[in-house]
Design a protein around this motif. Structure first.
Motif, PDB file in Angstrom:
ATOM      1  N   ARG A 154       0.835  -1.205   0.000  1.00  0.00           N
ATOM      2  CA  ARG A 154       0.000   0.000   0.000  1.00  0.00           C
ATOM      3  C   ARG A 154       0.867   1.250   0.000  1.00  0.00           C
ATOM      4  NH1 ARG A 154      -5.064   1.101   4.157  1.00  0.00           N
ATOM      5  NH2 ARG A 154      -6.567   1.719   2.584  1.00  0.00           N
ATOM      6  N   HIS A 155       0.323   2.294  -0.603  1.00  0.00           N
ATOM      7  CA  HIS A 155       0.920   3.624  -0.523  1.00  0.00           C
ATOM      8  C   HIS A 155       0.170   4.416   0.554  1.00  0.00           C
ATOM      9  CE1 HIS A 155       3.552   3.329  -3.942  1.00  0.00           C
ATOM     10  NE2 HIS A 155       2.574   3.041  -4.773  1.00  0.00           N
ATOM     11  N   TYR A 156       0.911   5.168   1.338  1.00  0.00           N
ATOM     12  CA  TYR A 156       0.304   6.082   2.310  1.00  0.00           C
ATOM     13  C   TYR A 156       0.779   7.493   1.960  1.00  0.00           C
ATOM     14  CZ  TYR A 156      -0.649   1.853   5.014  1.00  0.00           C
ATOM     15  OH  TYR A 156      -1.083   0.612   5.420  1.00  0.00           O
ATOM     16  N   LYS A 157      -0.146   8.332   1.532  1.00  0.00           N
ATOM     17  CA  LYS A 157       0.210   9.692   1.142  1.00  0.00           C
ATOM     18  C   LYS A 157      -0.353  10.686   2.151  1.00  0.00           C
ATOM     19  CE  LYS A 157       0.952   9.216  -3.818  1.00  0.00           C
ATOM     20  NZ  LYS A 157       2.342   9.717  -3.796  1.00  0.00           N
ATOM     21  N   THR A 158       0.525  11.534   2.662  1.00  0.00           N
ATOM     22  CA  THR A 158       0.126  12.569   3.609  1.00  0.00           C
ATOM     23  C   THR A 158       0.436  13.931   2.997  1.00  0.00           C
ATOM     24  OG1 THR A 158       0.611  11.117   5.489  1.00  0.00           O
ATOM     25  CG2 THR A 158       0.387  13.469   5.941  1.00  0.00           C
ATOM     26  N   PHE A 159      -0.616  14.709   2.772  1.00  0.00           N
ATOM     27  CA  PHE A 159      -0.439  16.057   2.240  1.00  0.00           C
ATOM     28  C   PHE A 159      -0.367  17.021   3.416  1.00  0.00           C
ATOM     29  CE2 PHE A 159      -2.511  13.637  -1.109  1.00  0.00           C
ATOM     30  CZ  PHE A 159      -1.747  13.956  -2.212  1.00  0.00           C
ATOM     31  N   ARG A 160       0.796  17.600   3.609  1.00  0.00           N
ATOM     32  CA  ARG A 160       1.018  18.534   4.719  1.00  0.00           C
ATOM     33  C   ARG A 160       0.930  19.954   4.162  1.00  0.00           C
ATOM     34  NH1 ARG A 160       4.027  16.391   8.994  1.00  0.00           N
ATOM     35  NH2 ARG A 160       5.308  18.262   9.079  1.00  0.00           N
ATOM     36  N   ILE A 161      -0.174  20.641   4.470  1.00  0.00           N
ATOM     37  CA  ILE A 161      -0.393  21.975   3.918  1.00  0.00           C
ATOM     38  C   ILE A 161      -0.543  23.006   5.032  1.00  0.00           C
ATOM     39  CG2 ILE A 161      -1.451  21.087   1.808  1.00  0.00           C
ATOM     40  CD1 ILE A 161      -4.174  21.756   3.021  1.00  0.00           C
ATOM     41  N   ASN A 162      -0.178  24.248   4.723  1.00  0.00           N
ATOM     42  CA  ASN A 162      -0.327  25.323   5.689  1.00  0.00           C
ATOM     43  C   ASN A 162      -1.595  26.131   5.388  1.00  0.00           C
ATOM     44  OD1 ASN A 162       0.421  27.086   3.510  1.00  0.00           O
ATOM     45  ND2 ASN A 162       2.578  26.616   3.956  1.00  0.00           N
ATOM     46  N   ASN A 163      -1.779  27.234   6.128  1.00  0.00           N
ATOM     47  CA  ASN A 163      -3.010  28.023   6.003  1.00  0.00           C
ATOM     48  C   ASN A 163      -3.141  28.752   4.669  1.00  0.00           C
ATOM     49  OD1 ASN A 163      -3.945  27.324   8.569  1.00  0.00           O
ATOM     50  ND2 ASN A 163      -2.782  28.957   9.547  1.00  0.00           N
ATOM     51  N   ALA A 164      -2.061  28.820   3.906  1.00  0.00           N
ATOM     52  CA  ALA A 164      -2.109  29.493   2.606  1.00  0.00           C
ATOM     53  C   ALA A 164      -2.763  28.626   1.537  1.00  0.00           C
ATOM     54  CB  ALA A 164      -0.699  29.894   2.166  1.00  0.00           C
ATOM     55  N   TRP A 165      -3.018  27.353   1.873  1.00  0.00           N
ATOM     56  CA  TRP A 165      -3.549  26.407   0.889  1.00  0.00           C
ATOM     57  C   TRP A 165      -5.043  26.187   1.074  1.00  0.00           C
ATOM     58  CZ3 TRP A 165      -1.134  23.096  -2.867  1.00  0.00           C
ATOM     59  CH2 TRP A 165       0.215  23.382  -3.085  1.00  0.00           C
ATOM     60  N   LEU A 166      -5.702  25.910  -0.052  1.00  0.00           N
ATOM     61  CA  LEU A 166      -7.107  25.531  -0.049  1.00  0.00           C
ATOM     62  C   LEU A 166      -7.236  24.082  -0.509  1.00  0.00           C
ATOM     63  CD1 LEU A 166      -8.605  28.643  -1.883  1.00  0.00           C
ATOM     64  CD2 LEU A 166      -8.568  28.247   0.583  1.00  0.00           C
ATOM     65  N   VAL A 167      -8.190  23.367   0.060  1.00  0.00           N
ATOM     66  CA  VAL A 167      -8.479  22.003  -0.377  1.00  0.00           C
ATOM     67  C   VAL A 167      -9.868  22.020  -1.004  1.00  0.00           C
ATOM     68  CG1 VAL A 167      -8.699  19.593   0.295  1.00  0.00           C
ATOM     69  CG2 VAL A 167      -7.085  21.069   1.504  1.00  0.00           C
ATOM     70  N   LEU A 168      -9.914  21.901  -2.321  1.00  0.00           N
ATOM     71  CA  LEU A 168     -11.178  22.005  -3.045  1.00  0.00           C
ATOM     72  C   LEU A 168     -11.310  20.868  -4.049  1.00  0.00           C
ATOM     73  CD1 LEU A 168     -11.174  25.819  -3.932  1.00  0.00           C
ATOM     74  CD2 LEU A 168     -12.416  24.732  -2.064  1.00  0.00           C
ATOM     75  N   SER A 169     -12.545  20.512  -4.341  1.00  0.00           N
ATOM     76  CA  SER A 169     -12.794  19.554  -5.414  1.00  0.00           C
ATOM     77  C   SER A 169     -12.604  20.275  -6.748  1.00  0.00           C
ATOM     78  CB  SER A 169     -14.205  18.986  -5.315  1.00  0.00           C
ATOM     79  OG  SER A 169     -15.155  19.991  -5.619  1.00  0.00           O
ATOM     80  N   THR A 170     -12.444  19.519  -7.805  1.00  0.00           N
ATOM     81  CA  THR A 170     -12.277  20.130  -9.122  1.00  0.00           C
ATOM     82  C   THR A 170     -13.516  20.947  -9.506  1.00  0.00           C
ATOM     83  OG1 THR A 170     -13.036  18.030 -10.093  1.00  0.00           O
ATOM     84  CG2 THR A 170     -10.658  18.398  -9.978  1.00  0.00           C
ATOM     85  N   THR A 171     -14.675  20.489  -9.086  1.00  0.00           N
ATOM     86  CA  THR A 171     -15.921  21.222  -9.358  1.00  0.00           C
ATOM     87  C   THR A 171     -15.946  22.543  -8.607  1.00  0.00           C
ATOM     88  OG1 THR A 171     -17.114  19.138  -9.655  1.00  0.00           O
ATOM     89  CG2 THR A 171     -18.437  21.117  -9.285  1.00  0.00           C
ATOM     90  N   GLN A 172     -15.544  22.510  -7.338  1.00  0.00           N
ATOM     91  CA  GLN A 172     -15.502  23.729  -6.531  1.00  0.00           C
ATOM     92  C   GLN A 172     -14.472  24.715  -7.069  1.00  0.00           C
ATOM     93  OE1 GLN A 172     -14.693  21.913  -2.726  1.00  0.00           O
ATOM     94  NE2 GLN A 172     -16.836  21.956  -2.106  1.00  0.00           N
ATOM     95  N   ALA A 173     -13.343  24.204  -7.537  1.00  0.00           N
ATOM     96  CA  ALA A 173     -12.292  25.075  -8.079  1.00  0.00           C
ATOM     97  C   ALA A 173     -12.785  25.807  -9.324  1.00  0.00           C
ATOM     98  CB  ALA A 173     -11.054  24.252  -8.406  1.00  0.00           C
TER      99      ALA A 173
END
Length: 247
Positions: A154-173
Motif C-alpha cells: 500500500r501507498h500512504y500519502k500525507t499532504f502537509r499543507i499550511n493556512n495558505a492552501w485551499l483544499v477544493l474539489s475540481t468542481t468547486q475550483a
C-alpha cells in the motif's frame, strides 16, 4: 527454485513408477518423490497466500507540494471524488514548479490511503510505500522465481499543507474561478475603498499621536498599511467566495 524442485520430483516419480520393477525400492523412491511434491506445493501455496519467507519493508519519500491549479495566486490541493460512497478521493497535485503533467493518487483504497494535515511550515507530500520483500537470499533463492518480490502492499500519502492552501474539489475550483471572474470589478472597487479607509484611519491615528511626522514617514506608513489592508481584504473576499462555493 522450488518450482524446479517440484517438476524434477514429478518427473522422477513418473520415471520410478515405470522403470523400477522391485516393489520395495519403487515404493520407497515413490514415497520420497511424493513427499517432495507435497512439501513443495505446501510452501508454494504458503508463499503465495501468506507471503511465507517475506516481510514488509517501508520507504518514505518527501517532496515539495505545488498546486495543480492554473491560478498563480491561489495555492490549491485539488481532489476528485470517485465511487458512489463519496469517501474515496483522487488528489491532484504537482511536486515541481516546472512539472507539466499533474500527479494523481490511486483511486483504489486498497492500494493507496491519502490524508491531509495542517502544518505551519512548507507544504509537502510525504509518500510512504510498503512492499513485500524476501527476508534473505535463502528465501529469495527458493521462491524468487514466482516474481512476488517487491510486491506493493500500500501507498500512504500525507499532504502537509499550511493556512495558505485551499483544499477544493475540481468542481468547486471551477466554480471559484467563475465567481472570481464575475466579481472581479466589484472586488477591485471594494478593495480600493477598504484600503483607502484603512490608510486614512492609520494616518489619522499616527498624526494624532505624533503631529510632527515627516512626509517621508507618512508615505512609509501609507505604503505599509496599504499593503496590509490589501492582503486583509483579499483574504476576506476570498473567504466569502469559498464559503459560497462550499455551500
Amino acid at each position: 527454485m522450488i518450482i524446479i524442485c517440484l517438476l524434477i520430483a514429478a518427473i522422477l516419480l513418473f520415471t520410478v513408477m515405470i522403470t523400477i520393477d522391485k516393489v520395495g525400492l519403487r515404493t520407497i523412491l515413490s514415497f520420497i518423490c511424493v513427499v517432495v511434491i507435497l512439501v513443495s506445493m505446501f510452501f508454494m501455496v504458503k508463499n503465495d497466500r501468506e507471503h511465507f519467507g517475506m516481510h514488509q519493508v517501508s520507504t518514505v519519500k518527501t517532496s515539495k507540494l505545488y498546486s495543480a491549479a492554473s491560478s498563480s495566486q491561489l495555492k490549491m490541493l485539488l481532489y476528485q471524488q470517485v465511487g458512489t460512497s463519496g469517501k474515496e478521493k483522487v488528489y491532484i497535485y504537482k511536486t515541481s514548479a516546472a512539472q507539466k503533467k499533474v500527479t494523481t493518487t490511486n483511486p483504489d483504497p486498497r492500494n493507496t490511503h491519502s490524508k491531509v494535515v495542517k502544518v505551519s511550515g512548507t507544504a509537502e507530500v510525504v509518500t510512504k510505500t510498503m512492499r513485500w520483500e524476501y527476508k534473505n537470499s535463502f528465501y529469495s533463492f527458493w521462491f524468487g522465481i514466482s516474481g512476488n518480490g517487491h510486491q506493493l502492499v500500500r501507498h500512504y500519502k500525507t499532504f502537509r499543507i499550511n493556512n495558505a492552501w485551499l483544499v477544493l474539489s475540481t468542481t468547486q475550483a471551477k466554480k471559484l474561478a467563475q465567481l472570481v471572474k464575475q466579481n472581479q470589478s466589484k472586488m477591485k472597487e471594494a478593495g480600493k475603498t477598504f484600503v483607502t479607509a484603512q490608510v486614512k484611519q492609520a494616518l489619522t491615528a499616527a498624526l494624532t499621536k505624533n503631529p510632527t511626522m515627516s512626509q517621508a514617514q507618512q508615505q512609509a506608513l501609507t505604503k505599509k498599511v496599504a499593503a496590509q489592508a490589501q492582503a486583509q481584504f483579499q483574504q476576506q473576499a476570498l473567504a466569502k467566495l469559498i464559503a459560497e462555493v462550499k455551500k
